[in-house]
Design a protein around this motif. Sequence first.
Motif, PDB file in Angstrom:
ATOM      1  N   GLU A  28      -3.097 -21.694  16.152  1.00 10.52           N
ATOM      2  CA  GLU A  28      -2.871 -22.296  14.663  1.00 10.52           C
ATOM      3  C   GLU A  28      -4.073 -22.191  13.769  1.00 10.52           C
ATOM      4  O   GLU A  28      -3.961 -22.830  12.534  1.00 10.52           O
ATOM      5  CB  GLU A  28      -2.010 -23.964  14.605  1.00 10.52           C
ATOM      6  N   SER A  29      -5.309 -22.082  14.544  1.00 13.28           N
ATOM      7  CA  SER A  29      -6.402 -22.306  13.611  1.00 13.28           C
ATOM      8  C   SER A  29      -7.734 -21.561  14.088  1.00 13.28           C
ATOM      9  O   SER A  29      -7.646 -21.052  15.338  1.00 13.28           O
ATOM     10  CB  SER A  29      -6.979 -24.172  13.595  1.00 13.28           C
ATOM     11  N   ARG A  32      -8.721 -22.892  17.438  1.00 14.78           N
ATOM     12  CA  ARG A  32      -7.829 -22.590  18.713  1.00 14.78           C
ATOM     13  C   ARG A  32      -8.061 -21.321  19.099  1.00 14.78           C
ATOM     14  O   ARG A  32      -8.209 -21.026  20.227  1.00 14.78           O
ATOM     15  CB  ARG A  32      -6.396 -22.830  18.204  1.00 14.78           C
ATOM     16  N   ARG A 106      -7.520 -31.867  24.440  1.00 11.24           N
ATOM     17  CA  ARG A 106      -6.521 -33.107  24.041  1.00 11.24           C
ATOM     18  C   ARG A 106      -6.043 -33.970  25.223  1.00 11.24           C
ATOM     19  O   ARG A 106      -5.855 -33.299  26.289  1.00 11.24           O
ATOM     20  CB  ARG A 106      -5.294 -32.898  23.194  1.00 11.24           C
ATOM     21  N   PHE A 124     -12.227 -37.975  19.689  1.00  7.77           N
ATOM     22  CA  PHE A 124     -12.002 -37.471  18.254  1.00  7.77           C
ATOM     23  C   PHE A 124     -11.924 -39.135  17.567  1.00  7.77           C
ATOM     24  O   PHE A 124     -12.108 -38.795  16.087  1.00  7.77           O
ATOM     25  CB  PHE A 124     -10.350 -37.182  18.278  1.00  7.77           C
ATOM     26  N   PRO A 160      -5.794 -35.564  18.324  1.00  5.17           N
ATOM     27  CA  PRO A 160      -6.906 -35.534  17.479  1.00  5.17           C
ATOM     28  C   PRO A 160      -6.533 -36.132  16.135  1.00  5.17           C
ATOM     29  O   PRO A 160      -7.266 -37.037  15.323  1.00  5.17           O
ATOM     30  CB  PRO A 160      -7.363 -34.167  17.282  1.00  5.17           C
ATOM     31  N   PHE A 188      -2.468 -28.943  11.033  1.00  6.53           N
ATOM     32  CA  PHE A 188      -3.538 -28.222  11.518  1.00  6.53           C
ATOM     33  C   PHE A 188      -3.827 -26.746  10.916  1.00  6.53           C
ATOM     34  O   PHE A 188      -4.669 -26.023  11.224  1.00  6.53           O
ATOM     35  CB  PHE A 188      -3.884 -28.086  12.985  1.00  6.53           C
ATOM     36  N   HIS A 214      -8.193 -33.212   8.749  1.00  6.76           N
ATOM     37  CA  HIS A 214      -8.518 -33.543  10.002  1.00  6.76           C
ATOM     38  C   HIS A 214      -9.037 -32.140  10.704  1.00  6.76           C
ATOM     39  O   HIS A 214      -9.372 -32.306  11.790  1.00  6.76           O
ATOM     40  CB  HIS A 214      -7.259 -34.025  10.891  1.00  6.76           C
ATOM     41  N   ASP A 243     -14.174 -29.903  12.574  1.00  6.00           N
ATOM     42  CA  ASP A 243     -14.364 -28.480  13.307  1.00  6.00           C
ATOM     43  C   ASP A 243     -15.451 -27.794  13.479  1.00  6.00           C
ATOM     44  O   ASP A 243     -16.145 -27.511  14.558  1.00  6.00           O
ATOM     45  CB  ASP A 243     -13.005 -27.436  13.238  1.00  6.00           C
TER      46      ASP A 243
HETATM   47  C1  GZL Z   1      -9.399 -30.474  18.494  1.00  3.74           C
HETATM   48  C2  GZL Z   1      -8.407 -29.360  18.463  1.00  3.74           C
HETATM   49  C3  GZL Z   1      -7.773 -29.426  17.126  1.00  3.74           C
HETATM   50  C4  GZL Z   1      -8.843 -28.800  16.089  1.00  3.74           C
HETATM   51  C5  GZL Z   1      -7.840 -28.110  15.396  1.00  3.74           C
HETATM   52  O1  GZL Z   1     -10.074 -30.580  19.608  1.00  3.74           O
HETATM   53  O2  GZL Z   1      -7.324 -30.103  19.370  1.00  3.74           O
HETATM   54  O3  GZL Z   1      -6.605 -28.487  17.130  1.00  3.74           O
HETATM   55  O4  GZL Z   1      -9.449 -29.765  15.455  1.00  3.74           O
HETATM   56  C6  GZL Z   1      -6.922 -27.581  16.544  1.00  3.74           C
HETATM   57  O5  GZL Z   1      -8.387 -26.974  14.571  1.00  3.74           O
HETATM   58  O6  GZL Z   1      -5.780 -27.033  15.910  1.00  3.74           O
END
Ligand code: GZL
Length: 309
Positions: A28-29, A32, A106, A124, A160, A188, A214, A243
């Motif tokens: 997603e990011s 990630r 997480r 977080f 998070p 995210f 976030h 991030d």
């Molecule tokens: C943080 C992670 C989060 C990031 C996002 O540890 O779980 O998920 O901050 C990611 O960019 O999608």
Amino acid sequence: LLALSLALPALSAFAAPLVMGFSQVGAESEWRTANTSSVKSAAKEAGITLKFADAQQKQENQVKALRSFIAQKVDVIAFSPVVESGWETVLKEAKAAGIPVILTDRAVKVTDESLYVTFIGSDFVEEGRKAAKWLLDRVAKSTAPAINVVELQGTVGSAPAIDRKKGFEEIIKSNAKIQIIRSQSGDFTRAKGKEVMESFLKQKDKKIDVLYAHNDDMAIGAIQAIEEAGLKPGVDITIISIDGVRGAFEAMKAGKLNVTVECNPLLGPQLMQLAKDVVAKKPVEKRIKVIEGVYTADQAAKELPNRKY
Ligand code: GZL
């Protein structure tokens, strides 16, 4: 017996490699994808056979992956739980199968903490506090009667998102002028971050002074929405995110983002060593935190070449 004791070390070199089942949230990011490449390269480096499953941010896909790892009798399971709740049943199945579970990135909310051996990831809540502390300093001399914040939350129910909100709200309480006037999840992603920011900008009843995102990907999406609305991101609207991905440093260098709170995705090497220790039944810490900093726009150009993700 002597011959055997002499042969054992050599034999152990031929022991079957450790097999890890890894269930990843998704892709997603930028954070990630950096996390995934760290896990994959570290497994190769460590001689660990990695069975990797991408859940496309769906909990049911993660549960399926964990059950498949249990059926395959992997030596250890590691996963980043997309949301905090709903893991008791499958974690009990892993425990019943005698397969140790490591949480990475997480956390989960479970009543029985023996359902996982250890959790390695960022704090977080502290990341949310750092974001708010930067804002408190930023507005300390402001004479404005109110400082209106809009918030792009991470994935609903994820650790998070819950904790970054908690830490930020805990700190801004000390300045009554700072108010979160709108808050919604952008999941995210850049696309959703842009979409939600567009809706925030359409509501003209209150001026938006600050965006708290976030993660950097939603901030970068929001930057596009702010520019399309004819406003200057980083100037008309102060932007704080989390991030510390490359895209954030590029946005700060362009003066469109003001600060990013680092959240280190490069957990791979620590995770693989942890897995070896756990399988070898060595004692490990229940909670392992990742060390990380805060980077502001004035540091971006100098820091950009050093970034590893
Ligand atoms: C943080 C992670 C989060 C990031 C996002 O540890 O779980 O998920 O901050 C990611 O960019 O999608």
